[in-house]
Structures are given as structure tokens and as C-alpha cells.
Design an enzyme around this catalytic site. Structure first.
Site, PDB file in Angstrom:
ATOM      1  N   CYS A 305      -3.906  -7.608   3.055  1.00  0.00           N
ATOM      2  CA  CYS A 305      -3.629  -9.053   3.087  1.00  0.00           C
ATOM      3  C   CYS A 305      -3.018  -9.482   4.422  1.00  0.00           C
ATOM      4  O   CYS A 305      -2.870 -10.673   4.684  1.00  0.00           O
ATOM      5  CB  CYS A 305      -2.701  -9.439   1.943  1.00  0.00           C
ATOM      6  N   ARG A 335      -4.960   5.114   3.679  1.00  0.00           N
ATOM      7  CA  ARG A 335      -3.582   5.576   3.542  1.00  0.00           C
ATOM      8  C   ARG A 335      -3.525   7.082   3.606  1.00  0.00           C
ATOM      9  O   ARG A 335      -4.302   7.757   2.938  1.00  0.00           O
ATOM     10  CB  ARG A 335      -3.013   5.158   2.196  1.00  0.00           C
ATOM     11  N   GLU A 337      -2.010  10.069   2.234  1.00  0.00           N
ATOM     12  CA  GLU A 337      -1.241  10.341   1.011  1.00  0.00           C
ATOM     13  C   GLU A 337      -0.759  11.774   0.960  1.00  0.00           C
ATOM     14  O   GLU A 337      -0.249  12.228  -0.059  1.00  0.00           O
ATOM     15  CB  GLU A 337      -2.087  10.015  -0.232  1.00  0.00           C
ATOM     16  N   ARG A 346      -6.419   8.999  -5.901  1.00  0.00           N
ATOM     17  CA  ARG A 346      -5.493   8.876  -4.772  1.00  0.00           C
ATOM     18  C   ARG A 346      -6.187   9.458  -3.567  1.00  0.00           C
ATOM     19  O   ARG A 346      -6.268  10.666  -3.387  1.00  0.00           O
ATOM     20  CB  ARG A 346      -4.181   9.611  -5.069  1.00  0.00           C
ATOM     21  N   GLU A 354      -8.619  -7.750  -2.695  1.00  0.00           N
ATOM     22  CA  GLU A 354      -7.284  -8.259  -2.372  1.00  0.00           C
ATOM     23  C   GLU A 354      -7.284  -9.777  -2.532  1.00  0.00           C
ATOM     24  O   GLU A 354      -8.068 -10.478  -1.902  1.00  0.00           O
ATOM     25  CB  GLU A 354      -6.914  -7.850  -0.945  1.00  0.00           C
ATOM     26  N   ASP A 418       3.480  -4.378 -11.533  1.00  0.00           N
ATOM     27  CA  ASP A 418       2.446  -3.337 -11.472  1.00  0.00           C
ATOM     28  C   ASP A 418       1.674  -3.300 -12.781  1.00  0.00           C
ATOM     29  O   ASP A 418       2.259  -3.490 -13.843  1.00  0.00           O
ATOM     30  CB  ASP A 418       3.097  -1.956 -11.313  1.00  0.00           C
ATOM     31  N   GLU A 437      -1.158   3.583 -11.804  1.00  0.00           N
ATOM     32  CA  GLU A 437      -1.070   2.209 -11.297  1.00  0.00           C
ATOM     33  C   GLU A 437      -2.440   1.837 -10.748  1.00  0.00           C
ATOM     34  O   GLU A 437      -2.949   2.476  -9.835  1.00  0.00           O
ATOM     35  CB  GLU A 437      -0.027   2.094 -10.190  1.00  0.00           C
ATOM     36  N   ASN A 440      -1.592  -4.536  -8.797  1.00  0.00           N
ATOM     37  CA  ASN A 440      -0.311  -5.231  -8.906  1.00  0.00           C
ATOM     38  C   ASN A 440      -0.430  -6.677  -8.442  1.00  0.00           C
ATOM     39  O   ASN A 440      -1.443  -7.064  -7.862  1.00  0.00           O
ATOM     40  CB  ASN A 440       0.760  -4.492  -8.103  1.00  0.00           C
ATOM     41  N   CYS A 466       0.237 -12.024  -3.326  1.00  0.00           N
ATOM     42  CA  CYS A 466      -0.994 -11.253  -3.203  1.00  0.00           C
ATOM     43  C   CYS A 466      -1.140 -10.331  -4.398  1.00  0.00           C
ATOM     44  O   CYS A 466      -0.176 -10.079  -5.121  1.00  0.00           O
ATOM     45  CB  CYS A 466      -1.058 -10.470  -1.895  1.00  0.00           C
ATOM     46  N   ARG A 473      -9.452   3.219  -8.659  1.00  0.00           N
ATOM     47  CA  ARG A 473      -8.504   3.479  -9.749  1.00  0.00           C
ATOM     48  C   ARG A 473      -8.914   2.811 -11.050  1.00  0.00           C
ATOM     49  O   ARG A 473      -8.771   3.388 -12.119  1.00  0.00           O
ATOM     50  CB  ARG A 473      -7.117   3.011  -9.339  1.00  0.00           C
TER      51      ARG A 473
HETATM   52  P1  ATP Z   1       1.100   4.338  -5.744  1.00  0.00           P
HETATM   53  O1  ATP Z   1       2.513   4.093  -6.172  1.00  0.00           O
HETATM   54  O2  ATP Z   1       0.222   4.857  -6.830  1.00  0.00           O
HETATM   55  O3  ATP Z   1       1.009   5.096  -4.470  1.00  0.00           O
HETATM   56  P2  ATP Z   1       1.128   1.942  -4.306  1.00  0.00           P
HETATM   57  O4  ATP Z   1       2.351   1.303  -4.841  1.00  0.00           O
HETATM   58  O5  ATP Z   1       1.208   2.661  -3.020  1.00  0.00           O
HETATM   59  O6  ATP Z   1       0.508   2.898  -5.426  1.00  0.00           O
HETATM   60  P3  ATP Z   1       0.060  -0.523  -3.519  1.00  0.00           P
HETATM   61  O7  ATP Z   1       0.625  -0.379  -2.171  1.00  0.00           O
HETATM   62  O8  ATP Z   1       0.710  -1.455  -4.424  1.00  0.00           O
HETATM   63  O9  ATP Z   1      -0.025   0.882  -4.235  1.00  0.00           O
HETATM   64  O10 ATP Z   1      -1.517  -0.825  -3.394  1.00  0.00           O
HETATM   65  C1  ATP Z   1      -2.205  -1.708  -4.255  1.00  0.00           C
HETATM   66  C2  ATP Z   1      -3.303  -1.031  -5.017  1.00  0.00           C
HETATM   67  O11 ATP Z   1      -4.142  -0.296  -4.148  1.00  0.00           O
HETATM   68  C3  ATP Z   1      -2.837  -0.006  -6.034  1.00  0.00           C
HETATM   69  O12 ATP Z   1      -2.475  -0.615  -7.221  1.00  0.00           O
HETATM   70  C4  ATP Z   1      -4.058   0.863  -6.182  1.00  0.00           C
HETATM   71  O13 ATP Z   1      -4.990   0.249  -7.040  1.00  0.00           O
HETATM   72  C5  ATP Z   1      -4.644   0.859  -4.799  1.00  0.00           C
HETATM   73  N1  ATP Z   1      -4.247   2.067  -4.061  1.00  0.00           N
HETATM   74  C6  ATP Z   1      -3.133   2.262  -3.333  1.00  0.00           C
HETATM   75  N2  ATP Z   1      -3.127   3.477  -2.766  1.00  0.00           N
HETATM   76  C7  ATP Z   1      -4.282   4.070  -3.143  1.00  0.00           C
HETATM   77  C8  ATP Z   1      -4.867   5.343  -2.884  1.00  0.00           C
HETATM   78  N3  ATP Z   1      -4.276   6.224  -2.097  1.00  0.00           N
HETATM   79  N4  ATP Z   1      -6.058   5.619  -3.440  1.00  0.00           N
HETATM   80  C9  ATP Z   1      -6.689   4.734  -4.221  1.00  0.00           C
HETATM   81  N5  ATP Z   1      -6.194   3.523  -4.503  1.00  0.00           N
HETATM   82  C10 ATP Z   1      -5.007   3.183  -3.973  1.00  0.00           C
HETATM   83 ZN    ZN Z   2      -1.228  -7.638  -0.342  1.00  0.00          ZN
HETATM   84 MG    MG Z   3       1.391   4.616  -2.504  1.00  0.00          MG
END
Ligand code: ATP
Ligand code: ZN
Ligand code: MG
Length: 530
Positions: A305, A335, A337, A346, A354, A418, A437, A440, A466, A473
Site C-alpha cells: 500500500c 518478504r 521469512e 509462508r 491490497e 487479523d 493469518e 487483516n 488498508c 494463504r
Molecule cells: P505473519 O504474522 O503470518 O507473518 P504478517 O503479520 O507478517 O503475517 P502482514 O504484514 O499483515 O502479515 O501481511 C498481510 C497479509 O499478507 C497476511 O495476512 C498474509 O495473508 C500475507 N502474507 C504476509 N506474509 C506472507 C508470506 N510470507 N507468505 C505468504 N503470505 C504472506
Molecule cells: Zn497495507
Molecule cells: Mg510476517
């Protein structure tokens, strides 16, 4: 947090005996000015001692909530007024000496930061000694940011390293007394060859996998996003560092961001040594490649966003142009991870819808509430899944440091909700690890409108919100609860299937890799073609 420091004031002349009475009154007024605006005077500042010496007034102060820079300026302004009006004494200069900030607990801070002279730290307390500060320094935003950083560090230390606080708001009824399946869809999708691991945390989605992911995403857009009046935009997917500085991501999540570098030159001849080496040795050593690249100027799409705030940044909006309601689904997010990477759930490269909006606070809250209701319906009726939603407070929103009880808190304020879906393959509902998750919704307050300077033409405060829908997921969680057999899917998805025939699977001599994988694929195809 406590502050202490010595305010040294240079007056326009030395003080005589006949100034003393006025001076004492003036000091009394300084004391009052230090607690102004604080309901509890203990939170403001107070004078510990003072003396006058020729042309100088030396006042030692301490304070709690009143920042030391502001306290020093209050001393100055108060004296300027009282001594100026009553004795025609002006103020030549002001210095804050031996200023220190005391924080409960141990925090880490670099002495390389501007204004930080030295640090004493123990497990109970950290004391930061500051350089002597002149009037110009006291007004500098850099000092303000240093003090804010210290208070954030204190808050974070009090949270004990936890990044967010989780509170259940709502949960669905139990829909699957006996789960329809306990299969791990990540495994099935890989084994049956619908996806193939490209690199760590990255997959190639074959047409059939893409079809399934699009199916859930399209239904979401059709059922939730479009009816609420959001319209599609296309946002860039690599961002200059400056954008991450404004959103705060570079400060908060730099450990999980992926960066990009441009080549140092466009002249291919300057790469000759490297290109010849790769030709002959057939290797691309990263450390050699790095020599030909600039430092990273960009990071790859992280929250998706960011470009929205950038677009409205520096602009003036009026009532007729808000609320703005857009969404972007044009590309992946990235990301790092690290050890958490798993299946499609993940990953390093993922896809997301978004949804973003901008408006007055009440508009932003209303849109969030409409979206929340639509999400609940989507999870509960459209996909008919077991879900729950939680209020998650990232530590930086928790100004008071105290976490409220669920019955008391007001969700119509900045913060995040969330959405989580149950993954039966992971275990029982009672285990937190069995929930994923998937998305959100956030109300940001002025978190982005302030740094990007998004303003209303009549000065009304603007907020943003946002919501992120992670395609991988949602698909995994849907399949984890309902399995691959459309007979067990909700009507909307079965209709989608009958209106949009799924593409051919990939099957060849060596693919899918295993006997079981080929059997899995046969099973899936039978289901989807029924
Ligand atoms: P988590 O706590 O599981 O790491 P996050 O809090 O980092 O999630 P947000 O930053 O809120 O996730 O990202 C928004 C959305 O993007 C998440 O709800 C999820 O659907 C998706 N998302 C985030 N990270 C990943 C990832 N590494 N792989 C797949 N989807 C992801
Ligand atoms: Zn956002
Ligand atoms: Mg995360």
C-alpha cells in the site's frame, strides 16, 4: 522515562539586590509553566534548585512526561515574559547542560547518534547523557526524533520483545465436528505437480494452481471489494528507500525486506571481465556480481500500500475527492521469512489483493466497518469456513503501555484486526499454531498521512486504512478445511468451477516426480472434472 538537566540562561545584564524579589516570583512562574497541561503535576517538570551568578541564571530541572527540550524552552519563555515585563531584562542565550534521559530497564542505543554523549546501562536502568544543547539544537527536529526514539525503545523494552498483543474479537461456530480432511494442501499441491519450487520460498504456479488461486481471489473481489465501491489501480512493485523511510518499514522490518540494486554502468563493455569469467567458468559468483552493482536504492514491494500514500503525498484533497477507495492486485510482495518459510503459506514471493482507503476519520472507520462485515460474510457464508478475528496491537500503537481488556476497548480507533482460518492438518483448534493469518484490516490514523503530508484543503485531519488479502494463504486455508473435492465446496465456488473450466494439468514422463504424486494428480483431476 525521566529527564534531568541544567538550564543556563544568559541575561542582558547582571542582577542586583533590587531584582531579587521579582526573580523569586519569576522562578515561581517557571515552576507553574513546567506543569501546565498535565493533569497530574507529577508528570510535568519541576525545579530541583537554582542560583543566580552575575548575568547567569542556573536552574536544574527534572521532568517525566515533559520532554527535556520542551522543559528548557518553557523555562526560557516564562523568564522572558516575567523578567522582560517587570525588570526589562532580556534573555541573551540559553543552554541545556548535563541533560540526561533515564529509562527503566536496559535499552541499547548507539553513541554515534547525534547529541548522545555517553550511556550508563544496567539491567534496571539506562541513562543517556546528552551533549550540551544550545537554543538552536533545542528546536531541531533531529533532537525531537532522538527523544522519540528513546521513548519508543522504552515502550518496546516494557513489551518484553513481543511485537504485538493478540486479543480475540469474534469466532465462527464449529462447522466441522469431524474435519472434512486433515491433508496438508501444501504437500498435495507440490506432490501432484501443481506448483514447483523455483527457489527458496518461491514457486512456479502451473495453470491449474493459478486457476485455483484466482478462483478464491476472484470470488473475494466480486463478493467483497467491488460491491463496497473499491476500484482497481496498479501500483509499482519496487520502491525507492525514501518511501520506506516515510512508512517506517525501513526502521521496523528491515530484517525481512528484500532489496534491489541497479548496475553501476549501462556500458556492457565495463562488465567484460565478469561476463568473460561467467562464459568460461559457467558460474556467477555473487560477490563478483556485487562489484558491478550500485548500493541498493530500492526495496521490493513489502506492504503493497506504500505507493498509495506516496501518490497523495504533498497533495491537497477536498471533500468531493474523499473517501478514496482503491485496490491493487497487480503483482507480488516479497518478504525474507528466514527459517519460517513453509509450503505456499509462508513464502518469499507472494500475491495479495491490497485494499486501501483515505478519508476523514469517521469515513475511514466506516469503511473499515463495512469491510469487516463483508469479510465476515465472505468467511462465514461465501466460503463457509471456520474463522476467527483478533485485535492485534503492534507495540507502537500502545501508547499507554497498558493493554486494555477486551470488554473495554474501542475498535473504532487506529489498530489492526487479523483474520485467521483453522488448519485442521496442523492440529486442534485449541492450539494457536493450528491457525493461519490469512489477512487483516488496519486503521492507521495519521501514521501515513503525516509523514507523507497528505492534507485536506480545510485542514481536516485525514486518516488512511488498508487491508491485505494473501492469495496463497486463503487458498491453502480453504483447501485445508474443505479439501480438493468440489462436492464439499460451497455453492459459489462450485458455480465458478462450472462457469470456468479448469485448465489441463501438467503431466509428462518425469513429472509429477513420484508415483504418489501422479496418483494425487489423477485424484484431483477426477474431482475437478466431475
Ligand atoms: P505473519 O504474522 O503470518 O507473518 P504478517 O503479520 O507478517 O503475517 P502482514 O504484514 O499483515 O502479515 O501481511 C498481510 C497479509 O499478507 C497476511 O495476512 C498474509 O495473508 C500475507 N502474507 C504476509 N506474509 C506472507 C508470506 N510470507 N507468505 C505468504 N503470505 C504472506
Ligand atoms: Zn497495507
Ligand atoms: Mg510476517
Amino acid at each position: 522515562m525521566r529527564f534531568r538537566g541544567i538550564v543556563k540562561i544568559e541575561l542582558s545584564r547582571s542582577l542586583g539586590q533590587d531584582d531579587l524579589k521579582v526573580l523569586e516570583e519569576a522562578i515561581g512562574e517557571v515552576s507553574q509553566s513546567l506543569v501546565k497541561g498535565f493533569r497530574d503535576p507529577e508528570d510535568g517538570g519541576r525545579i530541583l534548585n537554582w542560583r543566580s551568578e552575575d548575568k547567569f541564571l542556573v536552574i536544574e530541572i527534572e521532568s517525566r512526561r515533559l520532554r527535556i527540550d520542551e522543559a528548557a524552552m518553557r523555562v526560557k519563555n516564562s523568564l522572558e515574559e516575567s523578567l522582560g515585563s517587570r525588570r526589562r531584562i532580556g534573555i541573551r542565550d540559553i543552554e541545556l547542560e548535563k541533560a540526561l534521559v533515564e529509562i527503566d530497564g536496559e535499552i541499547r542505543i548507539s553513541t554515534k547518534l547525534p547529541f548522545v554523549k555517553s550511556i550508563d546501562a544496567s539491567s534496571e536502568r539506562t541513562t543517556i547523557h546528552l551533549d550540551t544543547l544550545g537554543e538552536k539544537d533545542l528546536k531541531k527536529p533531529i533532537l525531537l526524533r532522538l527523544l522519540r526514539l528513546l521513548s519508543e525503545k522504552e515502550l518496546k523494552a516494557r513489551w518484553g520483545g513481543k511485537t504485538e498483543h493478540w486479543q480475540l474479537i469474534k469466532e465462527s461456530r464449529i462447522k466441522f465436528a469431524t474435519p472434512l480432511t486433515k491433508e496438508d494442501p501444501n504437500k498435495v499441491l507440490e506432490e501432484a505437480g501443481l506448483v514447483k519450487r523455483f527457489s527458496i520460498g518461491q514457486w512456479l504456479y502451473t495453470p491449474l494452481a493459478t486457476y485455483l488461486m484466482n478462483m478464491v481471489r476472484e470470488v473475494f473481489i466480486k463478493e467483497v471489494v467491488v460491491p463496497l465501491g473499491f476500484t482497481e489501480a496498479i501500483f509499482p512493485k519496487i520502491y525507492p528507500l525514501e518511501v520506506g523511510l516515510k512508512t517506517g518499514h525501513l526502521r521496523g522490518t528491515i530484517n525481512s525486506m528484500v532489496f534491489a540494486s541497479l548496475p553501476k554502468t549501462y556500458n556492457i563493455e565495463e562488465f567484460e571481465e565478469l561476463t568473460d569469467y561467467m562464459y568460461v567458468v559457467n558460474e556467477a559468483p555473487p560477490e563478483e556480481v556485487a562489484k558491478y552493482l550500485r548500493y541498493p536504492d530500492y526495496f521490493l514491494c513489502y506492504a503493497q500500500c506504500e505507493p498509495f500514500y506516496w501518490f497523495f503525498g504533498g497533495e491537497l484533497v477536498d471533500d468531493s475527492s474523499i473517501p478514496v477507495k482503491w485496490f491493487d492486485r497487480s503483482g507480488p510482495s516479497f518478504r525474507w521469512e528466514s527459517g519460517g518459510i513453509y509450503g505456499l503459506e509462508r513464502v518469499i514471493e507472494f500475491h495479495r489483493v491490497e485494499v486501501v482507503w483515505l478519508g476523514k476519520p469517521e469515513q475511514v472507520v466506516q469503511i473499515r466497518n463495512e469491510l469487516l462485515k463483508a469479510y465476515e460474510k465472505f468467511m462465514d457464508e461465501v466460503l463457509d469456513l471456520e474463522w476467527r478475528e483478533a485485535w492485534v496491537t503492534p507495540w507502537y500503537y500502545e501508547q499507554s503501555g497498558a493493554v486494555e481488556k477486551v470488554e473495554e476497548f474501542d475498535i473504532d480507533r487506529p489498530g489492526t484486526i487479523d483474520f485467521e482460518l483453522w488448519l485442521p492438518y496442523r492440529g486442534s483448534r485449541e492450539d494457536r499454531k493450528s491457525w493461519l493469518e490469512v489477512g487483516n484490516i488496519s486503521i492507521h490514523g495519521t501514521k501515513f498521512t503525516e509523514p507523507f503530508r497528505i492534507r485536506h484543503n480545510k485542514g481536516v485531519t485525514l486518516w488512511t486504512g488498508c487491508s491485505g488479502f494473501g492469495s496463497q494463504r486463503w487458498l491453502v486455508a480453504f483447501l485445508a478445511q474443505r479439501g480438493f473435492d468440489p462436492e464439499k465446496w460451497p455453492p459459489v465456488l462450485r458455480e465458478y468451477l462450472s462457469r470456468n473450466p479448469p485448465p489441463e494439468p501438467v503431466a509428462m514422463v518425469t513429472y509429477p516426480k513420484t508415483r504418489t504424486g501422479r496418483d494425487e494428480l489423477d485424484r484431483l483431476i477426477k474431482f475437478l472434472r466431475k
